[in-house]
Design a protein around this motif. Structure first.
Motif, PDB file in Angstrom:
ATOM      1  N   UNK A  27       0.829  -1.211   0.000  1.00 44.93           N
ATOM      2  CA  UNK A  27       0.000   0.000   0.000  1.00 44.93           C
ATOM      3  C   UNK A  27       0.865   1.263   0.000  1.00 44.93           C
ATOM      4  N   UNK A  28       1.927   1.246   0.782  1.00 43.68           N
ATOM      5  CA  UNK A  28       2.812   2.416   0.851  1.00 43.68           C
ATOM      6  C   UNK A  28       3.516   2.608  -0.493  1.00 43.68           C
ATOM      7  N   UNK A  29       3.951   1.517  -1.108  1.00 42.74           N
ATOM      8  CA  UNK A  29       4.598   1.598  -2.417  1.00 42.74           C
ATOM      9  C   UNK A  29       3.649   2.201  -3.446  1.00 42.74           C
ATOM     10  N   UNK A  30       2.403   1.772  -3.436  1.00 44.02           N
ATOM     11  CA  UNK A  30       1.392   2.314  -4.351  1.00 44.02           C
ATOM     12  C   UNK A  30       1.188   3.807  -4.091  1.00 44.02           C
ATOM     13  N   UNK A  31       1.097   4.185  -2.830  1.00 44.42           N
ATOM     14  CA  UNK A  31       0.909   5.593  -2.472  1.00 44.42           C
ATOM     15  C   UNK A  31       2.073   6.450  -2.975  1.00 44.42           C
ATOM     16  N   UNK A  86       9.821   1.213  -5.675  1.00 48.25           N
ATOM     17  CA  UNK A  86       9.460   0.377  -6.825  1.00 48.25           C
ATOM     18  C   UNK A  86      10.611   0.398  -7.821  1.00 48.25           C
ATOM     19  N   UNK A  87      10.357   0.802  -9.060  1.00 51.18           N
ATOM     20  CA  UNK A  87      11.389   0.790 -10.093  1.00 51.18           C
ATOM     21  C   UNK A  87      12.017   2.169 -10.333  1.00 51.18           C
ATOM     22  N   UNK A  88      11.779   3.105  -9.458  1.00 55.91           N
ATOM     23  CA  UNK A  88      12.300   4.463  -9.629  1.00 55.91           C
ATOM     24  C   UNK A  88      13.820   4.494  -9.466  1.00 55.91           C
ATOM     25  N   UNK A  89      14.465   5.309 -10.278  1.00 53.73           N
ATOM     26  CA  UNK A  89      15.902   5.512 -10.141  1.00 53.73           C
ATOM     27  C   UNK A  89      16.158   6.450  -8.975  1.00 53.73           C
TER      28      UNK A  89
END
Length: 124
Positions: A27-31, A86-89
Motif C-alpha cells: 500500500x505504501x509503495x502504491x501511495x 518500486x522501479x524508480x531511479x
C-alpha cells in the motif's frame, strides 16, 4: 488548501520518518508511486524510514514495545525500504543511513541514526 502548491513548478515531497507507521509495504509503495506521478516534472520525493539494520542501535526492542501503543511502528530492512521506490531511479547517494546522506563536511564522526534515507525524481 487549494492554491497552496503551484503544480506548474517543481515540488519537493518529504515523507520523513512517517512511513514506519504504515505496516503494509504494498500500500505504501502504491501511495508513493501515485504521489510521484501526480507531482510536476522536476519534482523530488525524499523518504526516510526507521530500520533495525544498524547493529549499533537497539531498534528491534523499541519497535516491539511500540506495538502496544496507539501508534505502533514497523522497522523495514534496506530491501523493504528499497521496495517503496518500486522501479524508480534513486538520486545519489542512493539508500544510505541518514548520517551519510549529504553529510555536513564539518561533521567527521556522524552519530548512528537507525534511519535510511533516499530520494528520487517524480515522474521518472
Amino acid at each position: 488548501m487549494a492554491g497552496l502548491l503551484d503544480f506548474d513548478t517543481p515540488i519537493a515531497l518529504l515523507a520523513l520518518l512517517v512511513l514506519q507507521y504504515f505496516p503494509d509495504t504494498d500500500e505504501v509503495t502504491t501511495l508513493i508511486r501515485q504521489y510521484r506521478q501526480a507531482l510536476p516534472a522536476g519534482s523530488v520525493v525524499v523518504l526516510s524510514h526507521v530500520t533495525g539494520d544498524d547493529p549499533a542501535m537497539p531498534v528491534a526492542e523499541a519497535t516491539r514495545l511500540s506495538q502496544n501503543t496507539d501508534n505502533p511502528t514497523y522497522a523495514r530492512t534496506r530491501d523493504e525500504f528499497a521496495a517503496l521506490f518500486a522501479d524508480a531511479l534513486l538520486i545519489d547517494p542512493g539508500i544510505v543511513f541518514a548520517q551519510h546522506w549529504h553529510p555536513d563536511s564539518h561533521n567527521t564522526d556522524p552519530e548512528h541514526t537507525c534511519v535510511y534515507t533516499a530520494a528520487t525524481h517524480a515522474r521518472a
